[in-house]
Design a protein around this motif. Structure first.
Motif, PDB file in Angstrom:
ATOM      1  N   PHE A   1      24.424  45.803  61.065  1.00  0.00           N
ATOM      2  CA  PHE A   1      25.331  46.795  61.655  1.00  0.00           C
ATOM      3  C   PHE A   1      24.717  48.190  61.546  1.00  0.00           C
ATOM      4  CE2 PHE A   1      29.400  49.254  61.371  1.00  0.00           C
ATOM      5  CZ  PHE A   1      29.773  49.022  62.672  1.00  0.00           C
ATOM      6  N   ALA A   2      24.137  48.471  60.376  1.00  0.00           N
ATOM      7  CA  ALA A   2      23.518  49.787  60.170  1.00  0.00           C
ATOM      8  C   ALA A   2      22.346  49.985  61.126  1.00  0.00           C
ATOM      9  CB  ALA A   2      23.048  49.923  58.725  1.00  0.00           C
TER      10      ALA A   2
ATOM     11  N   GLY B   1      34.251  35.440  53.462  1.00  0.00           N
ATOM     12  CA  GLY B   1      34.302  35.853  52.068  1.00  0.00           C
ATOM     13  C   GLY B   1      32.952  36.289  51.531  1.00  0.00           C
ATOM     14  N   SER B   2      31.996  36.552  52.416  1.00  0.00           N
ATOM     15  CA  SER B   2      30.695  37.021  51.959  1.00  0.00           C
ATOM     16  C   SER B   2      30.037  37.804  53.082  1.00  0.00           C
ATOM     17  CB  SER B   2      29.812  35.850  51.568  1.00  0.00           C
ATOM     18  OG  SER B   2      28.487  36.287  51.392  1.00  0.00           O
ATOM     19  N   LEU B   3      29.119  38.729  52.695  1.00  0.00           N
ATOM     20  CA  LEU B   3      28.413  39.491  53.718  1.00  0.00           C
ATOM     21  C   LEU B   3      27.032  38.925  53.987  1.00  0.00           C
ATOM     22  CD1 LEU B   3      30.519  41.649  52.484  1.00  0.00           C
ATOM     23  CD2 LEU B   3      29.068  43.300  53.554  1.00  0.00           C
TER      24      LEU B   3
ATOM     25  N   GLY C   1      24.862  56.700  61.049  1.00  0.00           N
ATOM     26  CA  GLY C   1      25.294  56.085  62.301  1.00  0.00           C
ATOM     27  C   GLY C   1      26.412  56.829  62.985  1.00  0.00           C
TER      28      GLY C   1
ATOM     29  N   GLU D   1      23.100  47.808  47.010  1.00  0.00           N
ATOM     30  CA  GLU D   1      22.831  47.597  48.431  1.00  0.00           C
ATOM     31  C   GLU D   1      24.026  47.946  49.315  1.00  0.00           C
ATOM     32  OE1 GLU D   1      22.020  44.606  46.517  1.00  0.00           O
ATOM     33  OE2 GLU D   1      23.766  43.340  46.860  1.00  0.00           O
TER      34      GLU D   1
ATOM     35  N   MET E   1      23.970  50.607  52.504  1.00  0.00           N
ATOM     36  CA  MET E   1      24.306  50.291  53.888  1.00  0.00           C
ATOM     37  C   MET E   1      25.441  51.176  54.393  1.00  0.00           C
ATOM     38  SD  MET E   1      22.150  48.227  54.736  1.00  0.00           S
ATOM     39  CE  MET E   1      20.843  47.926  53.597  1.00  0.00           C
TER      40      MET E   1
ATOM     41  N   SER F   1      23.470  50.574  64.588  1.00  0.00           N
ATOM     42  CA  SER F   1      24.089  51.885  64.809  1.00  0.00           C
ATOM     43  C   SER F   1      23.039  52.991  64.826  1.00  0.00           C
ATOM     44  CB  SER F   1      25.140  52.169  63.742  1.00  0.00           C
ATOM     45  OG  SER F   1      24.523  52.360  62.504  1.00  0.00           O
ATOM     46  N   LEU F   2      21.850  52.711  64.277  1.00  0.00           N
ATOM     47  CA  LEU F   2      20.783  53.714  64.331  1.00  0.00           C
ATOM     48  C   LEU F   2      20.133  53.768  65.706  1.00  0.00           C
ATOM     49  CD1 LEU F   2      18.864  53.374  60.979  1.00  0.00           C
ATOM     50  CD2 LEU F   2      20.556  55.016  61.665  1.00  0.00           C
TER      51      LEU F   2
ATOM     52  N   ASN G   1      36.797  31.764  48.929  1.00  0.00           N
ATOM     53  CA  ASN G   1      36.042  32.315  47.811  1.00  0.00           C
ATOM     54  C   ASN G   1      36.909  33.227  46.945  1.00  0.00           C
ATOM     55  OD1 ASN G   1      33.808  32.664  46.344  1.00  0.00           O
ATOM     56  ND2 ASN G   1      32.677  33.898  47.850  1.00  0.00           N
TER      57      ASN G   1
ATOM     58  N   LYS H   1      36.883  45.474  44.025  1.00  0.00           N
ATOM     59  CA  LYS H   1      37.843  45.268  42.928  1.00  0.00           C
ATOM     60  C   LYS H   1      38.278  46.591  42.318  1.00  0.00           C
ATOM     61  CE  LYS H   1      37.173  40.738  40.908  1.00  0.00           C
ATOM     62  NZ  LYS H   1      36.499  39.996  39.844  1.00  0.00           N
TER      63      LYS H   1
ATOM     64  N   VAL I   1      24.134  54.490  55.389  1.00  0.00           N
ATOM     65  CA  VAL I   1      23.502  54.501  56.710  1.00  0.00           C
ATOM     66  C   VAL I   1      24.556  54.409  57.803  1.00  0.00           C
ATOM     67  CG1 VAL I   1      21.938  53.286  58.245  1.00  0.00           C
ATOM     68  CG2 VAL I   1      21.340  53.572  55.870  1.00  0.00           C
ATOM     69  N   VAL I   2      25.521  53.480  57.652  1.00  0.00           N
ATOM     70  CA  VAL I   2      26.499  53.271  58.726  1.00  0.00           C
ATOM     71  C   VAL I   2      27.343  54.522  58.930  1.00  0.00           C
ATOM     72  CG1 VAL I   2      28.571  52.013  59.367  1.00  0.00           C
ATOM     73  CG2 VAL I   2      26.625  50.791  58.456  1.00  0.00           C
TER      74      VAL I   2
ATOM     75  N   LEU J   1      38.851  35.489  44.491  1.00  0.00           N
ATOM     76  CA  LEU J   1      38.199  36.243  43.413  1.00  0.00           C
ATOM     77  C   LEU J   1      38.723  35.831  42.040  1.00  0.00           C
ATOM     78  CD1 LEU J   1      38.276  39.636  45.260  1.00  0.00           C
ATOM     79  CD2 LEU J   1      36.265  38.289  44.744  1.00  0.00           C
TER      80      LEU J   1
ATOM     81  N   LYS K   1      25.440  32.585  54.381  1.00  0.00           N
ATOM     82  CA  LYS K   1      26.772  32.087  53.998  1.00  0.00           C
ATOM     83  C   LYS K   1      27.721  32.118  55.189  1.00  0.00           C
ATOM     84  CE  LYS K   1      26.532  32.967  49.108  1.00  0.00           C
ATOM     85  NZ  LYS K   1      26.673  34.021  48.113  1.00  0.00           N
TER      86      LYS K   1
ATOM     87  N   MET L   1      25.931  43.901  56.987  1.00  0.00           N
ATOM     88  CA  MET L   1      26.010  45.360  56.941  1.00  0.00           C
ATOM     89  C   MET L   1      24.681  45.969  57.377  1.00  0.00           C
ATOM     90  SD  MET L   1      28.884  46.569  55.840  1.00  0.00           S
ATOM     91  CE  MET L   1      28.370  48.141  55.240  1.00  0.00           C
ATOM     92  N   TYR L   2      23.587  45.312  56.956  1.00  0.00           N
ATOM     93  CA  TYR L   2      22.260  45.803  57.326  1.00  0.00           C
ATOM     94  C   TYR L   2      22.087  45.775  58.833  1.00  0.00           C
ATOM     95  CZ  TYR L   2      17.176  45.794  57.760  1.00  0.00           C
ATOM     96  OH  TYR L   2      15.890  46.076  58.129  1.00  0.00           O
TER      97      TYR L   2
ATOM     98  N   GLU M   1      28.332  40.299  42.788  1.00  0.00           N
ATOM     99  CA  GLU M   1      27.578  41.172  43.673  1.00  0.00           C
ATOM    100  C   GLU M   1      28.348  42.468  43.854  1.00  0.00           C
ATOM    101  OE1 GLU M   1      28.222  39.570  47.928  1.00  0.00           O
ATOM    102  OE2 GLU M   1      27.793  37.822  46.705  1.00  0.00           O
TER     103      GLU M   1
ATOM    104  N   ILE N   1      19.406  38.989  51.941  1.00  0.00           N
ATOM    105  CA  ILE N   1      20.125  39.951  51.108  1.00  0.00           C
ATOM    106  C   ILE N   1      21.622  39.719  51.172  1.00  0.00           C
ATOM    107  CG2 ILE N   1      18.363  41.719  51.219  1.00  0.00           C
ATOM    108  CD1 ILE N   1      19.889  43.082  53.385  1.00  0.00           C
ATOM    109  N   ASN N   2      22.323  40.233  50.146  1.00  0.00           N
ATOM    110  CA  ASN N   2      23.769  40.023  50.028  1.00  0.00           C
ATOM    111  C   ASN N   2      24.546  40.707  51.133  1.00  0.00           C
ATOM    112  OD1 ASN N   2      23.783  38.457  47.775  1.00  0.00           O
ATOM    113  ND2 ASN N   2      23.746  40.217  46.383  1.00  0.00           N
ATOM    114  N   VAL N   3      24.024  41.810  51.629  1.00  0.00           N
ATOM    115  CA  VAL N   3      24.786  42.586  52.604  1.00  0.00           C
ATOM    116  C   VAL N   3      24.135  42.490  53.979  1.00  0.00           C
ATOM    117  CG1 VAL N   3      25.846  44.200  51.029  1.00  0.00           C
ATOM    118  CG2 VAL N   3      23.564  44.628  51.848  1.00  0.00           C
TER     119      VAL N   3
END
Lengths: 203, 340
Positions: free
Chosen positions: B123-124, B175-177, A64, A52, A56, B127-128, B338, A140, A59-60, B340, B181, B120-121, A133, B115-117
């Motif tokens: 933002f994407a 610490g997460s997208l 974009g 994912e 993204m 931007s569209l 968080n 990393k 797309v960005v 690592l 969270k 970002m979604y 994830e 979703i995890n991101v």
């Protein structure tokens, strides 16, 4: 799961068809729009693969930012459609050669079993991918194993940026510029000059 | 095709998704209608007028009357326009402004796709948004829309950069997208307080990103007639209009999630935390939307070079500085979330 496969076929068919339209559309602006459609569908495929973050970023960055500038330039060009078609036969052998080379390379990949089911399942089932994830995983790997390469690619971009600025920056002579800080510091005392004018005399 | 049944594998999951989408989009579309009414009413109060007061009690049905009027009009397509792109542009604007709602958490677990991101979604998707405008300007084949589209392309690309950096500062603290969270990380303190300058930059960039006053240069009626939608009429105009307001609400929700603690009450004490999260979320979004309208009623429009200067010479360095400062602060005081 069946919805998943429907989504896969939808994304891949639209991606391939729009990629075809990029090269076959008559109007260059349509070509760019199809390119964008193909990017978006590719990112949909990335999502289905579970990548994912990559989807993204695709797309960005590409849709974009890069494609916007692309569209911007193509829209501004004064394009002669007849002239555009003229070179078609002349460049056809070269384009065909590129296509054939690409197909042969892909064929070699398949023949050497790089895409074999074992390698793929091994990759997907590796503990690294299951636990974290993929945003963290990419971070990393990118910032530890490939740190220097990452920095170098940043430097290359910087050089490109400096280069394009030096190419376009030129002294245009009489350009009126606004100095906002000096404007902000203006007050009534230094902006207006008061004069006493006697009757019947000018300044 | 083993064990494939249309009911269990296709119809049930499919209809659940469609029901979820409808459950989110219907309230959004209705709130767009009332946002238009609220905007006209607030602007009227600012300018000491009455505002809409004829259709329905206090005029609250005014937007529905307007929409009905517009939809029954003739859809005029300019004869030299690129018809397909011309008709596609408003649809894209509308779809993009609605697509972002898929990841917005209205309350704990009240989200279609967690979703995890998520950020970002969003933002994407935001931007569209520029494509609807560029396509409209180009396909109209007319000078004013084209100028509006060019302005918009440059403007949205510029302000996206600072929005990106603002999002990065928030992400450093979370610490997460994942959007849920991000909200949960603000349980003790909303990010609007420690990251106040970023909150302000984000709000102003959101104004520019949604082409709202004082940055509405793409539609600038005093110089460009109506900017990119000069040639649009009837239903395609309605789609642009709905899209603009829906993306306004989307950007406000994004502001609320990033900086104002999403669905969380201001203090975790009894009478406040008994109120459901979705009500807090709505109240905060309404507050940000009020700010949007308030700014519109208060500030004059920026000149284009001033707009670009603000984006590139002030917001970009400032937000970049804050990314570095925040990262340094988190490292020095060992507060990296968080780890690592």
């Amino acid at each position: 799961m069946y919805l998943y496969s429907i989504a896969f076929y939808l994304f891949s068919i639209v991606a391939v068809l729009s990629a075809l339209m990029v090269v076959s559309a008559k109007n260059p602006v349509h070509s760019v729009l199809f390119l964008i459609l193909s990017f978006v569908n590719a990112s949909g495929l990335f999502v289905l693969l579970g990548a994912e973050f990559l989807a993204m970023i695709l797309v960005v960055v590409y849709v974009g930012a890069v494609a916007v500038l692309f569209l911007f330039v193509v829209m501004m060009l004064d394009i002669n459609f007849v002239k555009l078609r003229e070179g078609f036969l002349q460049y056809l052998p070269f384009g065909a050669l590129l296509g054939i080379v690409l197909i042969i390379e892909l064929g070699i990949l398949f023949l050497t079993n790089s895409f074999s089911e074992n390698a793929l399942t091994q990759f997907i089932n590796s503990p690294k991918i299951d636990d974290i994830e993929n945003t963290k995983l990419i971070g990393k790997v990118l910032y530890t194993d490939y740190f220097y390469l990452f920095q170098i690619s940043g430097l290359i971009l910087l050089v490109a940026m400096v280069g394009s600025i030096t190419l376009t920056l030129r002294d245009r002579g009489q350009v009126k510029r606004q100095n906002i800080t000096s404007q902000n510091f203006i007050d009534a005392n230094n902006a207006i000059e008061k004069k006493k004018i006697k009757l019947g005399e000018g300044i | 095709m083993n064990n494939f049944s249309y009911l269990n594998d296709l119809i049930i999951p499919g209809s659940i998704i469609i029901a979820q989408i409808l459950a989110v989009l219907m309230p959004v579309l209705i709130s767009v209608a009332f946002l238009v009414y609220a905007e006209r009413k607030v602007l009227a109060l600012i300018q000491l007028r009455r505002g809409p007061n004829v259709v329905g009690p206090f005029g609250i049905l005014q937007s529905f009357a307007d929409a009905l009027k517009l939809l029954t009009k003739e859809n005029i397509i300019p004869s030299n326009s690129n018809k397909l792109v011309f008709l596609l542009a408003p649809v894209i604007t509308m779809v993009l402004s609605l697509a972002g709602w898929a990841v917005i958490p209205f309350a704990p677990n009240w989200v279609i796709a967690d979703i995890n991101v998520g950020i970002m979604y969003l933002f994407a998707i935001s931007s569209l948004g520029v494509y609807g405008i560029i396509m409209a300007g180009w396909a109209s084949n007319s000078q004013y829309p084209f100028l509006g589209a060019l302005r918009s392309a440059a403007q949205m690309v510029s302000y996206e950069v600072s929005i990106g950096f603002v999002i990065i500062t928030v992400l450093l603290c979370v610490g997460s997208l994942n959007l849920s969270k991000i909200v949960m990380a603000q349980q003790t303190l909303w990010f609007a307080i420690p990251l106040l300058p970023m909150f302000v930059i984000f709000f102003i960039s959101a104004l520019a990103e949604t082409n709202r006053l004082p940055f509405d240069l793409p539609e600038d009626e005093s110089t460009l007639v109506a900017g990119f939608f000069t040639e649009y009429s009837s239903a395609s105009f309605v789609l642009f209009f709905l899209g603009e307001y829906a993306s306004m609400i989307l950007m406000s929700s994004m502001t609320v999630i990033l900086f104002l603690g999403g669905w969380l009450p201001p203090f975790d004490i009894f009478p406040l935390n008994a109120i459901p999260g979705v009500i807090w979320f709505t109240l905060k979004v309404m507050f940000i939307l009020f700010l949007f309208i308030w700014v519109r009623g208060t500030f004059p429009r920026y000149r284009y070079d001033q707009l670009m200067r603000l984006g590139w010479k002030i917001f970009l360095p400032l937000s970049l500085l804050w990314v570095v400062l925040t990262a340094g602060f988190l490292i020095v005081f060992d507060m990296v979330p968080n780890s690592l």
